[in-house]
Write an enzyme that holds these catalytic residues in place. Structure first.
Site, mmCIF file in Angstrom:
data_model
loop_
_atom_site.group_PDB
_atom_site.id
_atom_site.type_symbol
_atom_site.label_atom_id
_atom_site.label_comp_id
_atom_site.label_asym_id
_atom_site.label_seq_id
_atom_site.Cartn_x
_atom_site.Cartn_y
_atom_site.Cartn_z
ATOM 1 N N SER A 1 40.019 12.565 21.138
ATOM 2 C CA SER A 1 39.931 12.109 19.752
ATOM 3 C C SER A 1 41.103 11.189 19.433
ATOM 4 O O SER A 1 41.730 10.646 20.348
ATOM 5 C CB SER A 1 39.885 13.314 18.811
ATOM 6 N N ASN A 2 41.418 10.996 18.174
ATOM 7 C CA ASN A 2 42.528 10.136 17.758
ATOM 8 C C ASN A 2 43.159 10.672 16.478
ATOM 9 O O ASN A 2 42.712 11.688 15.942
ATOM 10 C CB ASN A 2 42.049 8.685 17.592
#
Ligand code: CTP
Ligand code: CA
Length: 227
Positions: A33-34
């Site tokens: 993810s980020n």
């Protein structure tokens, strides 16, 4: 005639806004993810709804309350966001892609927990996710006015202009995430909104104030284009 008050001026205008990160599973316990918090997209949804618009918010996994008057759909992965976004986009006047969509996902998601093994290295095999905003902007029927975001650390305006053209967007909001108080997880942001033949810089301010200005500028450009 209705007065153009803050609460009524966007009545009847339909927005779809994507927000937050996407999460790409590697196995049942891990994901890619980020750092997107979703705050900018949620602020845009809140501002548009407060101005009387009809707002659908498609959100990745975030820790934020749904803004008043906003219809929210939660998704996890880029593929889920792609499906939900296209479904909503064809019934919208304006689409704003504020989500930090993961560019890649695991080519194969393991069905049981991946074990560490004896090797000192691990190679992940990733494949590209669909480009959601390019798909929306590329619609031949029921295409909404399409606005992207570009989070960049360098050559911000030049990369953003390239994305405006290559994704066939109507506008793009260039976000310099290398600035200490702007972008990911901050309550403030500074951006430059770009379109063919124009640009406007909005100085560092709260995401709520910035969102109100952006919604106003985007709606103006939308009505200029459609009349
Ligand atoms: N975007 C999207 N689908 C993707 C990737 C990005 O809809 N699979 C959208 C984002 O929501 C944003 C815009 O495209 O509105 C630009 O995202 P960005 O990550 O800056 O651009 P990319 O084309 O992914 O290029 P790169 O990450 O290499 O800079
Ligand atoms: Ca990207």
């Amino acid at each position: 005639e209705r007065p153009a008050t803050a609460t009524s001026r966007l009545t009847g205008l339909r927005f779809t806004i994507t927000a937050g990160p996407t999460r790409e599973a590697l196995d049942p316990v891990r994901y890619l993810s980020n750092h997107s918090s979703g705050k900018m997209g949620f602020a845009l949804a809140a501002a548009a709804a407060a101005m009387g618009a009809d707002v659908t918010l498609i959100s990745g996994p975030v820790q934020l309350a749904t803004p008043a008057g906003v219809k929210r759909t939660d998704v996890i992965s880029a593929q889920q966001m792609h499906e939900a976004a296209l479904k909503a986009a064809v019934n919208s006047d304006i689409f704003i892609g504020c989500a930090a969509v993961a560019d890649y996902r695991a080519a194969e998601v393991a069905t049981s927990k991946l074990k560490k093994g004896s090797s000192e290295q691990l190679q992940l095999n990733l494949i590209k996710n669909p480009d959601i905003i390019a798909a929306v902007a590329g619609l031949t029927k029921q295409r909404p006015f399409t606005v992207g975001f570009a989070a960049e650390t360098n050559d911000v305006l030049s990369y953003a202009r390239k994305k405006l053209t290559s994704k066939k967007l109507d506008m793009i909001c260039a976000n310099d995430v290398s600035q200490p108080d702007a972008g990911f997880n901050s309550d403030q942001n500074a951006v430059t909104l770009l379109w063919q033949g124009g640009e406007q810089t909005l100085a560092l301010q709260s995401k709520a104030a910035l969102a109100e200005s952006l919604i106003t500028l985007i709606s103006k450009q939308f009505s200029n284009k459609s009349t």
